[in-house]
Design an enzyme around this catalytic site. Sequence first.
Site, PDB file in Angstrom:
ATOM      1  N   GLU A   1     -44.266 -35.236  26.928  1.00  0.00           N
ATOM      2  CA  GLU A   1     -44.235 -35.967  25.706  1.00  0.00           C
ATOM      3  C   GLU A   1     -42.597 -36.451  25.212  1.00  0.00           C
ATOM      4  O   GLU A   1     -42.733 -37.719  24.901  1.00  0.00           O
ATOM      5  CB  GLU A   1     -44.299 -34.965  24.466  1.00  0.00           C
ATOM      6  CG  GLU A   1     -45.680 -34.249  24.346  1.00  0.00           C
ATOM      7  CD  GLU A   1     -46.556 -35.355  23.698  1.00  0.00           C
ATOM      8  OE1 GLU A   1     -46.239 -36.177  23.237  1.00  0.00           O
ATOM      9  OE2 GLU A   1     -47.860 -34.979  23.707  1.00  0.00           O
ATOM     10  N   THR A   2     -41.728 -35.916  25.730  1.00  0.00           N
ATOM     11  CA  THR A   2     -40.438 -36.388  25.331  1.00  0.00           C
ATOM     12  C   THR A   2     -39.312 -36.142  26.510  1.00  0.00           C
ATOM     13  O   THR A   2     -38.019 -36.248  26.170  1.00  0.00           O
ATOM     14  CB  THR A   2     -39.747 -35.621  24.243  1.00  0.00           C
ATOM     15  OG1 THR A   2     -39.655 -34.260  24.476  1.00  0.00           O
ATOM     16  CG2 THR A   2     -40.731 -35.866  22.708  1.00  0.00           C
TER      17      THR A   2
END
Length: 334
Positions: A125-126
């Site tokens: 995700e990040t």
Amino acid sequence: MTATPAPRAARFLAILGLFWVAAPALAATHPGQAELVREVASETGKDPRALNSLLDGAQMQQSILDAINRPAESKPWKDYRPIFLTDLRISDGIAFYRQHRALLEQIGKQYGVAPQYIVAIVGVETNYGRITGKYKVLDALVTLGLYYPPRATFFRNELKVLLELPDSHLAGPLDTLTGSYAGAQGWGQFMPDSIRDFGVDADGDGRIDLQNSLPDIFASVANYFAQHGWVDGGPVAARAQPDAAARPIAVQDANPQWPLEQLEAWGYAPLQALSPAQPTSLQTLVGPSGPEYWFTFQNFYVITRYNRSPLYAMAVDQLATAIAAGVAQADAAP
């Protein structure tokens, strides 16, 4: 003493004056804003003027509309996989796991979710919290909820939930929050309804902070998986080998539909020992050397509740597997 009635002209001017005083609070910058504010104010008791002020400050962003029309999930697996399964992302994931091992394993045990999958989610995700998104969350959800008809119903609901969330469920003031072009926030990229339904204040400070609190971040991801039916210790995906007469199988989603032995009867052989009764689905992906066939199980389906793309779920699984292997290897080193 009885008051003398005001002349008709004076009464008209008074009414007109009241109108101009009230108008700024009722004015709507965006299409559908007035109705949205009425709904939120009615259901929560929040001040319509404050809600309007927040929404008035949001801007429709063409770059957000452009981004949603070119998602990475539209790529084939052979092009999607290299985005997330790099040597650097794997080595960073191993280091991240080892750095936060005590907390990850404590939360993993509490929720019955293998810690490497928590790490893999924030990795995909990040990039382990390095890239949480540059767009203002309000801009993203206003743009997609009020200016993007193809998915306006979904994103308008997310905008409504965002406006309804108490301050204790947010990492900071609502108009300062940043995230993805889709309005997802924090290291785990939670949408507002996921913050509402699955966010956890694991550090006990009275706030669900998915941007700055590792306990909250890890516990919220684990809780999301647990609440969607994660099976502790269960399989996620396993390679399948079709024979020449294998029956073509079309699946609508990753929900396990058949016992593994049924897929075997249709011509798909497992390449590892698996329970014949295990509820299973089948994914066909376009790999670098042609079609790849994968048995997928309940835990794979749970990952698709986080992001419905089977490519995403496969990337999370393979990253988690690589991280776990790397941690085990480091533990075994002299």
